[in-house]
Write an enzyme that holds these catalytic residues in place. Sequence first.
Site: not given
Ligand code: XLS
Length: 437
Positions: A100, A103
């Site tokens: 993201h 991150d």
């Molecule tokens: C949360 C999600 C998230 C997505 C990406 O539950 O799994 O991590 O994969 O935003």
Amino acid sequence: MTNYFPNVPIVKYEGKDSKNPFSFKYYDAKKVIHGKTMEEHLKFAMSWWHTMVAGGTDPFGAETMDRSYGKKEPMDIAKARADAAFELMTKLGIKYFCFHDVDIAPQGSNFEETRKNFHEMVDYIEEKMKGTDIKLLWGTANVFSNPRYMHGAGTSPNADSFAYAASQIKNAIDATIQLGGMGYVFWGGREGYETLLNTDMKLELDNMARLMKMAVEYGRKKGFKGDFYIEPKPKEPTKHQYDFDSATVLAFLRKYGLEKDFKLNIEANHATLAGHTFQHELATARINGVFGSVDANQGDPALGWDTDQFPTDIYSATLAMYEIIKAGGFVNGGLNFDAKVRRGSFEFDDLALGYIAGMDTFALALIKAYEIIDDGRIDEFIKARYSSYSTGIGKKIVEGKTSLEELEQYTIDNGEPTMESGRQEYLESVLNNILFK
Ligand code: XLS
Ligand code: CA
Ligand code: CA
């Protein structure tokens, strides 16, 4: 190479009898299975957020893991995390990562400053990728953590929040293109509702589609050739997430004419939260031509939330690989470990051990899924079970060449159907026979 993981060696395949914790028992990257190496079949990816950033907080406690790598300044921490990420991926032989926007770079005091930090880190990561064969699997924007998204992003009642999210998404698409990623994910973190007493569901869904259309238009204009993904999840953080499951997402994509640009990123733990199996969600995507990518982790059947554990359930993983193979395997997608170590597994070694466990689970699952297919008993059983549609009246039904009137006459002539067993117990024993041989 840096040395943030001093105890972790370059992890190699040593075979199933090895007792070395830092070895693969089943994942033999270059071994060819059905015409492709295991590495090509599995396309393992590292999740930046769980691996490089998350410190083990939960609603009851603080971080148990230090992910600052000895640095103090936010940009220095971000760079150290990138260095550590490449060290870990190199040591584990992981060739893809996912992130993201938030991150990889620290938030600034305003949008412009945040954007500057972000692009500086994208350049830094691009530099790190040079001279390696590590690639970006997919990028995404976190439009759910910040308070400005408390009521949603694309589905917010506040148009300024919508606009802010769109701006983040624009930059995250730019980064994905710059780093050569072939996927861009929409996970609807807070795209849902808590109560219909304050919610215009139709406008929210229309707006979500508007945002996705703009993303597609922008991405294609900028030359993005990869797939956009929606990642279904039924609940958490909102009570009702709009992207509930594969079938719901499919209906949304078709309603708004987005199905040509979007595929699904299916997460195991989200499937179970929706009351489905991982296999069910993958099969739904496969038979509708929208299978794209996978987030492989597992939940805990005794806990009703998204625990994002490294996958070790070989039964579920094998049936998932069976579906992935039947879907034609990964094209632009891959197998992202959207998984985190438990809060008590706080040492750096645990990160590597978590990945080794997950990679070995899916390597074994790949082997076993092909064994199921090569064995043929299950596929042949399914084929035979539907054989009444290959001839006679069944063939006419399938070809659309009959009518209720003809079927009524047929039933009068034919009488009661002769039924056959579904043989579930037998088939489950076949599965065990293949898994444990
Ligand atoms: C949360 C999600 C998230 C997505 C990406 O539950 O799994 O991590 O994969 O935003
Ligand atoms: Ca996920
Ligand atoms: Ca999850």
